[in-house]
Design a protein around this motif. Structure first.
Motif, PDB file in Angstrom:
ATOM      1  N   PRO A 179       0.798  -1.224   0.000  1.00 28.97           N
ATOM      2  CA  PRO A 179       0.000   0.000   0.000  1.00 28.97           C
ATOM      3  C   PRO A 179       0.838   1.286   0.000  1.00 28.97           C
ATOM      4  N   ALA A 180       2.015   1.263   0.629  1.00 26.92           N
ATOM      5  CA  ALA A 180       2.839   2.491   0.662  1.00 26.92           C
ATOM      6  C   ALA A 180       3.319   2.854  -0.737  1.00 26.92           C
ATOM      7  N   LEU A 181       3.374   1.840  -1.617  1.00 28.76           N
ATOM      8  CA  LEU A 181       3.819   2.082  -2.994  1.00 28.76           C
ATOM      9  C   LEU A 181       2.620   2.100  -3.943  1.00 28.76           C
ATOM     10  N   GLY A 182       1.429   2.166  -3.362  1.00 25.59           N
ATOM     11  CA  GLY A 182       0.233   1.987  -4.188  1.00 25.59           C
ATOM     12  C   GLY A 182      -0.524   3.260  -4.481  1.00 25.59           C
ATOM     13  N   LEU A 183      -1.843   3.080  -4.551  1.00 24.76           N
ATOM     14  CA  LEU A 183      -2.726   4.194  -4.907  1.00 24.76           C
ATOM     15  C   LEU A 183      -2.909   5.068  -3.679  1.00 24.76           C
ATOM     16  N   ARG A 184      -2.114   6.112  -3.602  1.00 26.17           N
ATOM     17  CA  ARG A 184      -2.047   6.902  -2.378  1.00 26.17           C
ATOM     18  C   ARG A 184      -1.898   8.385  -2.738  1.00 26.17           C
ATOM     19  N   ALA A 185      -2.306   9.243  -1.817  1.00 27.90           N
ATOM     20  CA  ALA A 185      -2.061  10.685  -1.913  1.00 27.90           C
ATOM     21  C   ALA A 185      -2.472  11.247  -3.278  1.00 27.90           C
ATOM     22  N   VAL A 186      -1.535  11.963  -3.968  1.00 31.55           N
ATOM     23  CA  VAL A 186      -1.917  12.640  -5.209  1.00 31.55           C
ATOM     24  C   VAL A 186      -2.314  11.642  -6.298  1.00 31.55           C
ATOM     25  N   ARG A 187      -1.741  10.448  -6.243  1.00 29.31           N
ATOM     26  CA  ARG A 187      -2.118   9.434  -7.248  1.00 29.31           C
ATOM     27  C   ARG A 187      -3.602   9.118  -7.138  1.00 29.31           C
ATOM     28  N   LEU A 188      -4.047   8.948  -5.896  1.00 32.78           N
ATOM     29  CA  LEU A 188      -5.459   8.649  -5.667  1.00 32.78           C
ATOM     30  C   LEU A 188      -6.314   9.874  -6.028  1.00 32.78           C
ATOM     31  N   ALA A 189      -5.882  11.040  -5.593  1.00 36.55           N
ATOM     32  CA  ALA A 189      -6.660  12.269  -5.831  1.00 36.55           C
ATOM     33  C   ALA A 189      -6.955  12.440  -7.319  1.00 36.55           C
ATOM     34  N   LEU A 190      -5.958  12.175  -8.152  1.00 36.23           N
ATOM     35  CA  LEU A 190      -6.143  12.388  -9.587  1.00 36.23           C
ATOM     36  C   LEU A 190      -7.036  11.321 -10.227  1.00 36.23           C
ATOM     37  N   ARG A 191      -7.247  10.210  -9.516  1.00 42.87           N
ATOM     38  CA  ARG A 191      -8.168   9.177 -10.034  1.00 42.87           C
ATOM     39  C   ARG A 191      -9.608   9.459  -9.657  1.00 42.87           C
ATOM     40  N   VAL A 192      -9.799  10.389  -8.696  1.00 46.79           N
ATOM     41  CA  VAL A 192     -11.181  10.724  -8.291  1.00 46.79           C
ATOM     42  C   VAL A 192     -11.355  12.239  -8.447  1.00 46.79           C
ATOM     43  N   PRO A 193     -11.316  12.713  -9.695  1.00 48.28           N
ATOM     44  CA  PRO A 193     -11.275  14.162  -9.911  1.00 48.28           C
ATOM     45  C   PRO A 193     -12.441  14.926  -9.285  1.00 48.28           C
ATOM     46  N   ASP A 194     -13.634  14.328  -9.245  1.00 54.69           N
ATOM     47  CA  ASP A 194     -14.769  15.059  -8.668  1.00 54.69           C
ATOM     48  C   ASP A 194     -14.564  15.300  -7.172  1.00 54.69           C
ATOM     49  N   VAL A 195     -14.137  14.221  -6.501  1.00 60.55           N
ATOM     50  CA  VAL A 195     -13.892  14.333  -5.060  1.00 60.55           C
ATOM     51  C   VAL A 195     -12.765  15.333  -4.814  1.00 60.55           C
ATOM     52  N   PHE A 196     -11.733  15.265  -5.653  1.00 59.93           N
ATOM     53  CA  PHE A 196     -10.570  16.124  -5.475  1.00 59.93           C
ATOM     54  C   PHE A 196     -10.929  17.593  -5.749  1.00 59.93           C
ATOM     55  N   LEU A 197     -11.776  17.784  -6.749  1.00 57.77           N
ATOM     56  CA  LEU A 197     -12.175  19.150  -7.087  1.00 57.77           C
ATOM     57  C   LEU A 197     -12.936  19.791  -5.912  1.00 57.77           C
ATOM     58  N   ALA A 198     -13.807  19.003  -5.283  1.00 53.43           N
ATOM     59  CA  ALA A 198     -14.558  19.525  -4.129  1.00 53.43           C
ATOM     60  C   ALA A 198     -13.576  19.896  -3.004  1.00 53.43           C
ATOM     61  N   HIS A 199     -12.543  19.070  -2.836  1.00 52.61           N
ATOM     62  CA  HIS A 199     -11.515  19.292  -1.808  1.00 52.61           C
ATOM     63  C   HIS A 199     -10.777  20.607  -2.105  1.00 52.61           C
ATOM     64  N   LEU A 200     -10.383  20.782  -3.373  1.00 56.53           N
ATOM     65  CA  LEU A 200      -9.661  22.003  -3.763  1.00 56.53           C
ATOM     66  C   LEU A 200     -10.550  23.238  -3.641  1.00 56.53           C
ATOM     67  N   LYS A 201     -11.825  23.078  -3.985  1.00 54.90           N
ATOM     68  CA  LYS A 201     -12.737  24.220  -3.892  1.00 54.90           C
ATOM     69  C   LYS A 201     -12.869  24.675  -2.428  1.00 54.90           C
ATOM     70  N   ALA A 202     -12.950  23.697  -1.526  1.00 54.45           N
ATOM     71  CA  ALA A 202     -13.049  24.057  -0.098  1.00 54.45           C
ATOM     72  C   ALA A 202     -11.812  24.849   0.315  1.00 54.45           C
TER      73      ALA A 202
END
Ligand code: PEP
Ligand code: MG
Length: 591
Positions: free
Chosen positions: A366-389
């Motif tokens: 998991p430490a080498l897996g889908l984590r942090a910015v890698r994950l954020a970019l796979r869920v753009p809608d969720v990430f966009l809401a996070h950035l908007k906040a």
């Protein structure tokens, strides 16, 4: 309540230092009831009575959780209420009830046994194995927590912990609900079998300023009984069971000296900028995980928030928080900081941290897996809401945005594109929001010159940089001694990043645990860093440390470290030069 067992010799148990401080007192073991009720087979005519006992226990457990929820709603941990609501819903879950009823009716188990067996059945359904993802682990933990409450209610004990006398709470793990309930109780310290420095218990303990030792070797619970005397040393990550009067006296004196020392440091230099003995300014910021820690950071004298680990908004929930919810929290933090800089790190979910809101499949590494910015970019809608906040929070103060675990340039560019989209959808008109990145992947440290053209600032994350560069799992207790930030490979990587930042004239900070080690802080100033961010508790000590050294001395030591060939040699070099001068700080005493 004294233990009835004959006196035993003192035993030292090693764990991980979770939250600083020393405490001495009697133990209250939490969650040991599962092992102590009698496994009784019931007769046919007892079935209805046992079912009625379960129904009553559910009501008692619910009432107790409601009461805790009301109590914490106004306190510093008000946000934990959502977790308590989730537990309340689980107490009414028909799936669990059907299982308990079947075990009582068909298998003729007594109520306690049926509840524990149902809990085991449900957790088994989640599967097993040590590569489980955080979501599965958290859900299993919730089931166990709720069933423990039922067993407690059946046994006639308080379903949630209730302490009237000061005590050291010992548990396999402390749930968020327990920690929330303990906010106002006389808890002297926490000791848990599970957990790491970055686990929930350790973080909550630090926020509440209660000493904690976590990740203690099992079978700790089997060894300890309610009433046993212990010394908990949250600095060294050690517990002494059955301490002699001399050990207790020494621990109490040390605790007193430490609190006098840190009070003195806090009182004296709180609002004074940090300055080396030769007059060079060094910025000292705080790392926070919870908004409640802002007041602790200000109180400790931090000049800003250098790292807000926003992933803690995603803890223990199965859907990500809404934009509105996140905005409310960010706004509160930014307003409390009253114009001082706040670096919001976009969520670093995955790896060892709270993947539950994303229901990610388990990974081998998991430490080498889908984590942090890698994950954020796979869920753009969720990430966009996070950035908007975050963008909306920028209207209330000095907000900077930081990207975790960057490995490639394209990741930075994609985040910047999404941030532009967030700003344009919101019609944002405020000052330009600075975007920086964590340098915590060796690849990014090596080509820091390339990244320096793309971002506004760097913050070096030595916790992960050490993990990835030295190939040592940061959560492994067995390998902890190999994970040294003083390793010459790490020293050279940091040096490379500092030089790359200087060449492009962008600020370079460091927010890993190395910054809060007095010897580490001196080395970092010698390597050219002028901004360190750390747990709020360490701020006064590091301010004091740096006021006792000159930049020339730090640079000489850093040069030696860059030429050294082992981590031990680097530490010896620093300790040899500074141990005498920093003795009071290194031992937390004023003698
Ligand atoms: C780090 O990796 O050093 C860091 C500060 O981030 P975290 O501990 O949250 O991974
Ligand atoms: Mg990190």
């Amino acid at each position: 309540m004294p233990s009835s067992r004959p006196p035993r010799p003192p035993t030292v148990i090693q764990g991980i230092a979770g939250s600083p401080g020393v405490a001495v007192g009697p133990v209250v073991v939490l969650g040991d009831l599962r092992a102590t009720f009698s496994h009784r087979q019931i007769k046919g005519d007892e079935v209805e009575a046992e079912l009625a006992r379960v129904a009553l226990a559910v009501e008692i457990a619910k009432a107790s959780l409601v009461e805790v929820g009301e109590r914490v709603a106004q306190g510093p941990l008000g946000e934990s209420r959502a977790i308590l609501d989730a537990y309340l819903a689980m107490l009414g879950d028909p799936f669990l009830h059907e299982k308990v009823e079947r075990l009582i009716r068909k298998d003729r188990l007594c109520a306690e046994w049926a509840v524990v067996s149902a809990s085991d059945e449900v957790t088994r359904l989640f599967g097993s194995g040590h590569n489980e993802d955080a979501y599965i682990q958290e859900r299993k933990h919730d089931v166990v927590f709720v069933c423990d409450r039922l067993v407690r209610a059946l046994a006639g004990t308080e379903p949630t912990l209730s302490l009237t006398e000061p005590a050291v709470v010992v548990a396999r793990d402390v749930s968020p609900a327990d920690t929330a309930a303990m906010g106002e109780m006389p808890v002297l310290a926490f000791v848990t079998e599970r957990g790491s420095r970055t686990s929930h218990t350790a973080i909550m303990a630090r926020a509440l300023e209660i000493p904690a030792v976590v990740g203690v070797e099992s079978p700790l619970l089997g060894e300890l009984r309610t009433g046993d005397q212990v010394v908990v040393d949250g600095f060294r990550g050690v517990i002494v069971v059955n301490p002699t009067p001399l050990i207790i006296e020494d621990a109490l004196a040390r605790a007193k000296r430490h609190s006098a020392f840190s009070q003195g440091l806090r009182g004296g230099g709180r609002d004074r900028p940090t300055m080396t003995a030769c007059g060079e300014l060094v910025r000292i910021d705080a790392n926070i995980e919870l908004p409640e820690e802002v007041s602790v950071a200000i109180e400790a004298g931090a000049q800003g928030i250098g790292l807000y680990r926003t992933e803690f908004l995603y803890v223990n929930r199965n859907v990500p928080p809404t934009e509105e919810e996140q905005y409310a929290v960010f706004q509160r933090v930014v307003e409390q900081m009253d114009g001082r800089p706040v670096t919001l790190r976009t969520f670093d979910v995955g790896g060892d941290k709270f993947a539950s809101a994303f229901a990610l499949p388990p990974e081998m590494n998991p430490a080498l897996g889908l984590r942090a910015v890698r994950l954020a970019l796979r869920v753009p809608d969720v990430f966009l809401a996070h950035l908007k906040a975050m963008v909306r929070a920028a209207a209330h103060g000095d907000v900077r945005i930081m990207i975790p675990m960057v490995t490639s340039l394209e990741e930075v560019r994609q985040v910047k594109r999404l941030l532009l989209q967030a700003e344009s959808e919101l019609g944002y008109q405020g000052p330009r929001i600075r975007v920086g990145m964590m340098v915590e992947v060796p690849a990014a440290a090596v080509i820091a010159d390339v990244f320096a053209r793309e971002v506004d600032f760097f913050s070096i994350g030595t916790n992960d940089l050490v993990q990835y560069a030295l190939a040592v799992d940061r959560t492994s207790r067995k390998l902890a001694t190999l994970a040294s930030p003083f390793d010459p490979a790490i020293v050279r990587l940091i040096d490379n990043v500092v030089r790359a930042g200087a060449a492009r004239n962008i600020p370079v900070a460091l927010c890993g645990a190395m910054a809060q080690d007095p010897l580490g802080a001196v080395l970092l100033v010698g390597l050219g860093l002028r901004c360190l961010s750390m747990g709020a508790g360490a701020v006064p000590e590091i301010k004091e440390t740096l006021s006792r050294v000159t930049v020339a001395e730090c640079e000489r030591l850093a040069q030696g470290a860059l030429e050294a060939d082992t981590a031990e040699a680097v530490e010896e070099l620093l300790a040899g030069e500074l141990a005498g001068r920093l003795l009071d700080i290194l031992t937390g005493s004023v003698e």
